[in-house]
Write an enzyme that holds these catalytic residues in place. Structure first.
Site, PDB file in Angstrom:
ATOM      1  N   LYS A   1       0.836  -1.210   0.000  1.00 41.61           N
ATOM      2  CA  LYS A   1       0.000   0.000   0.000  1.00 41.61           C
ATOM      3  C   LYS A   1       0.876   1.267   0.000  1.00 41.61           C
ATOM      4  O   LYS A   1       0.566   2.250  -0.674  1.00 41.61           O
ATOM      5  CB  LYS A   1      -0.934  -0.015   1.218  1.00 41.61           C
ATOM      6  CG  LYS A   1      -1.751   1.246   1.423  1.00 41.61           C
ATOM      7  CD  LYS A   1      -2.745   1.537   0.319  1.00 41.61           C
ATOM      8  CE  LYS A   1      -3.492   2.843   0.580  1.00 41.61           C
ATOM      9  NZ  LYS A   1      -4.395   3.226  -0.497  1.00 41.61           N
TER      10      LYS A   1
ATOM     11  N   LYS B   1       0.137  11.614   5.537  1.00 41.11           N
ATOM     12  CA  LYS B   1       0.526  10.542   6.466  1.00 41.11           C
ATOM     13  C   LYS B   1       1.148   9.373   5.696  1.00 41.11           C
ATOM     14  O   LYS B   1       2.147   8.787   6.113  1.00 41.11           O
ATOM     15  CB  LYS B   1      -0.730  10.083   7.231  1.00 41.11           C
ATOM     16  CG  LYS B   1      -0.565   8.839   8.028  1.00 41.11           C
ATOM     17  CD  LYS B   1      -1.641   7.778   7.908  1.00 41.11           C
ATOM     18  CE  LYS B   1      -2.598   7.753   6.825  1.00 41.11           C
ATOM     19  NZ  LYS B   1      -3.313   6.523   6.558  1.00 41.11           N
TER      20      LYS B   1
END
Ligand code: NAP
Length: 288
Positions: free
Chosen positions: A170, A238
């Protein structure tokens, strides 16, 4: 099979709805209560904290913003770990640190429970339509057992390795997406400055080698001035931070990601963190 679902935001709420459509019974919890009430009105059971969710379900899914949130909900006071039973599975679908995933998997294993890290790609649209790409880390047999759950939410579902491998894949995805957003904003800014029609530029680029899902999803929003979040800019920020942390552990230079991190920082510093990632264009407006 009863599924517990914790974290009903932009992604979690439509994912939970798709599980209900596929026939699963749900026990749901979220910090703010509006999405819990919405799902309760559709037949889900409402719960108030992680331990209560796990005590009333067979499999628990979490879809939370960041590593500290997942740690708190699973390992914290009143959390999932307190109520987990041997043989249960916890599936974390949030994008978090691969290192934190491994820590949580170990804590659950000590109680006889399995963990899968199963972050997703495909955005709000993919979550609503049940067409997410899901990258899964953990034991292969646990992954196979959970396939009906994944198939209710996604289309491409791939076991990519052991604990943490899903999150690692990811983060690679997020590096590709973040740099694609940056390059799109630079192209649009250059075009605007010349006075050439940006809509026409996007139309023709979208038929050529520069085409991408990022451009087809986000450029129309930029053209309409729509900055509402499908994916919040602070969450993209993030994800680049997590990718840079992983690269740091490997002593690997990712120079363009470092630059993207700083460009996203400009937008965040301007108070755009809760807007969509397309609001990065505002950072370029400031710079130009
Ligand atoms: P979001 O809209 O901010 O949703 C997060 C949800 O978690 C919110 O409903 C929040 O509740 C809830 N929450 C936070 N802390 C909690 C706690 N301690 N206990 C219970 N609930 C808590 O974020 P999102 O866009 O759905 O993203 C979720 C995850 O998926 C993130 O890791 C993100 O990076 C990843 N992701 C997002 C996308 C996308 O396009 N949006 C795509 C792929 C992956 P409140 O209502 O109180 O804030």
């Amino acid at each position: 099979m009863k599924i517990g679902f914790i974290g009903l935001g932009i992604m979690g709420l439509p994912m939970a709805k798709n599980l209900m459509k596929a026939g699963f019974s749900l026990v749901v919890h979220n910090r703010s209560r509006r999405p819990v009430e919405e799902l309760a009105s559709l037949g889900a059971q409402a719960a108030n904290f992680g331990r209560e969710v796990v005590q009333r379900s067979d499999v628990v899914i979490t879809m939370l913003p960041d590593s500290p949130d997942v740690r708190e909900v699973i390992l914290g006071k009143g959390g999932v770990l307190e109520g987990v039973r041997s043989g249960m599975t916890v599936i974390d679908m949030s994008t978090i640190s691969p290192r934190v995933t491994k820590e949580i998997a170990e804590a659950l294993a000590a109680k006889g429970a399995d963990m899968l890290d199963a972050p997703v790609s495909g955005g709000q649209k993919g979550a609503m339509e049940g067409t997410l790409s899901i990258m899964v880390g953990g034991k292969k047999e646990v992954f196979e057992r959970c396939m009906p759950i994944f198939k209710a939410m996604g289309r491409v579902v791939v076991h990519v390795g052991d604990h943490g491998a899903g999150e690692t894949v990811k983060l690679c995805n997020q590096v590709i997406c973040a740099l694609n957003i940056v390059s799109m904003c630079e192209g649009i800014t250059l075009c605007r400055k010349t006075g050439v029609d940006v809509g026409k530029m996007i139309e023709v680029v979208s038929g050529g080698l520069g085409a991408s899902n990022i451009i087809s999803n986000l450029a129309p929003k930029i053209l309409r001035g729509d900055m509402e979040p499908g994916f919040k800019l602070r969450l993209q920020q993030k994800d680049i931070r997590l990718a840079l942390q992983l690269a740091e552990e490997l002593k690997l230079p990712l120079p363009a990601s470092g630059l993207a991190h700083q460009i996203f920082r400009i937008a965040e510093a301007k108070g755009l963190g809760d807007k969509g990632t397309q609001a990065l264009i505002k950072a370029y407006e400031l710079l130009s």
